[in-house]
Design an enzyme around this catalytic site. Structure first.
Site, PDB file in Angstrom:
ATOM      1  N   TYR A  61       0.850  -1.185   0.000  1.00 29.72           N
ATOM      2  CA  TYR A  61       0.000   0.000   0.000  1.00 29.72           C
ATOM      3  C   TYR A  61       0.884   1.232   0.000  1.00 29.72           C
ATOM      4  CZ  TYR A  61      -3.558  -3.372   1.583  1.00 29.72           C
ATOM      5  OH  TYR A  61      -4.401  -4.459   1.716  1.00 29.72           O
ATOM      6  N   PRO A 206     -15.504  -4.997   3.420  1.00 26.25           N
ATOM      7  CA  PRO A 206     -16.691  -5.390   4.175  1.00 26.25           C
ATOM      8  C   PRO A 206     -17.916  -4.533   3.852  1.00 26.25           C
ATOM      9  CG  PRO A 206     -15.242  -4.092   5.551  1.00 26.25           C
ATOM     10  CD  PRO A 206     -14.506  -4.322   4.262  1.00 26.25           C
ATOM     11  N   GLY A 209     -16.784  -1.705  -1.837  1.00 20.23           N
ATOM     12  CA  GLY A 209     -15.631  -2.220  -2.559  1.00 20.23           C
ATOM     13  C   GLY A 209     -16.020  -2.770  -3.916  1.00 20.23           C
TER      14      GLY A 209
END
Length: 285
Positions: A61, A206, A209
Site C-alpha cells: 500500500y 466489508p 468495494g
C-alpha cells in the site's frame, strides 16, 4: 442480535471486532501519499480514540507509505494496539503483482519492521499466493521468520480452502483475510472452516468495494434503524459470526465515525433471515 465485541487471535491477541483497514489513506490507486497528508494521520489517530485496536495494512500500500503513515501517526503505540501487515505483493509502475519468493518475503518483512518501528510484527500475512512459487516455500518462509522472532503470528490472505489446509500443515495459521460481505459470500466455506478451527476471518471490502452494487436492497432495514446501508452491512458481519473481524477503511473522519457507530446497531433475527434471503440474489458468483 447482539454481537460478541472482541475476538482473540492466536489465543493471545484480544482485539475489538471492528478494526480499521488503512489502505484507503494512500493516494490515488493506492500509490503514494494523498494530497492531504495530515488528514490521513488524523484519521488513524481518531480511529484509536474511538476504540479501534486492530489496524490492517501491507507493504504494497503506497507502496510502503501506509506503514509509514501508521508509525508517524501512532508511534509509540498504545499497549493494546495490534498492527497486522502483509507481504508478497509488489507494485511495479502501479500494477499489482505477486512475489512469494523466500528472498522477497524476507526483505518485505524486514522493511515492514523498520517502517512500523517494531521488533516483532504481531500478525504477518501472506498477501496473496504466488502461483510461480510452491505454497510450501512461501508459508515455510513465514514460519522461519516467526521462529526467528520477527513475526508473532502468521496469517493468509486471498486463499481458498485447499491452500489454507496445506498451509496449516506447515505453520499455525491464526487468520485468513478474504473478500467477504453480505453480497459476496464466495468464501463461505473458508469462513466455516475458520469457525471450526478457531481461526479469525478478516473480511476485506466489508462494505461496498464494488461488491454491493445491489446494496439498495438493504435500504428498508437501514431505514428501520435510522442507519445507512453501509452500517447495516457492517452490523450483519458482526452478527454473522463471532469469527469475523471486519476492517472497514476510509479516508474520511465522518465515515470513520459512521463505521464505528455500526458496533451499536443490533439486527433482529428476522432481519438476519431477510439478509440471508437477499444473499441469493446479491452474492457475486
Amino acid at each position: 442480535m447482539n454481537a460478541t465485541t472482541t475476538i482473540t487471535i492466536g489465543n493471545e491477541l484480544t482485539v475489538r471486532r471492528l478494526g480499521f483497514g488503512a489502505m484507503r489513506l494512500c493516494g490515488r490507486l493506492i500509490m503514494g501519499w494523498p494530497d492531504d497528508r495530515e488528514n490521513a494521520l488524523r484519521v488513524l489517530r481518531r480511529a484509536v480514540e474511538l476504540g479501534v485496536n486492530f489496524i490492517d495494512t501491507a507493504d504494497a500500500y503506497g507502496p510502503h507509505v501506509n506503514e509509514e503513515q501508521i508509525a508517524q501517526a501512532l508511534y509509540p503505540y498504545p499497549k493494546d494496539l495490534t498492527i497486522a501487515t502483509k507481504g508478497g505483493c509488489i507494485r511495479p509502475e502501479g500494477r499489482w503483482e505477486r512475489d512469494g519468493s523466500a528472498a522477497h518475503l524476507r526483505e518485505a518483512c524486514e522493511g515492514s519492521l523498520r517502517r512500523l518501528r517494531v521488533e516483532r510484527i504481531d500478525l504477518y500475512q501472506l498477501h496473496a499466493v504466488d502461483t510461480k512459487v510452491p505454497l510450501e516455500e512461501q508459508v515455510g518462509t513465514l514460519k522461519r521468520l516467526r521462529d526467528e522472532g520477527k513475526i508473532r503470528f502468521v496469517g493468509l490472505s486471498n486463499v481458498d480452502l485447499e491452500e489454507l489446509e496445506r498451509a496449516r500443515k506447515i505453520v499455525d495459521i491464526v487468520s485468513v483475510q478474504n473478500n467477504y460481505n453480505v453480497a459476496n459470500r464466495t468464501s463461505e466455506a473458508v469462513l466455516e472452516y475458520c469457525e471450526r478451527n478457531g481461526i479469525a476471518f478478516i473480511p476485506y471490502f466489508p462494505l461496498d468495494g464494488g461488491d454491493l452494487e445491489a446494496a439498495e436492497a438493504l435500504a428498508p432495514i437501514a431505514r428501520a434503524h435510522a442507519a445507512t446501508i453501509w452500517q447495516v452491512g457492517l452490523a450483519w458481519l458482526l452478527a454473522r459470526s463471532a469469527s469475523l473481524l471486519p476492517i472497514p477503511g476510509t479516508s474520511s473522519l465522518a465515515h470513520l465515525e459512521e463505521n464505528v457507530a455500526a458496533r451499536e446497531l443490533a439486527l433482529s433475527e428476522a432481519e438476519m433471515v431477510e439478509l440471508d434471503r437477499l444473499a441469493a440474489t446479491l452474492t457475486v458468483n
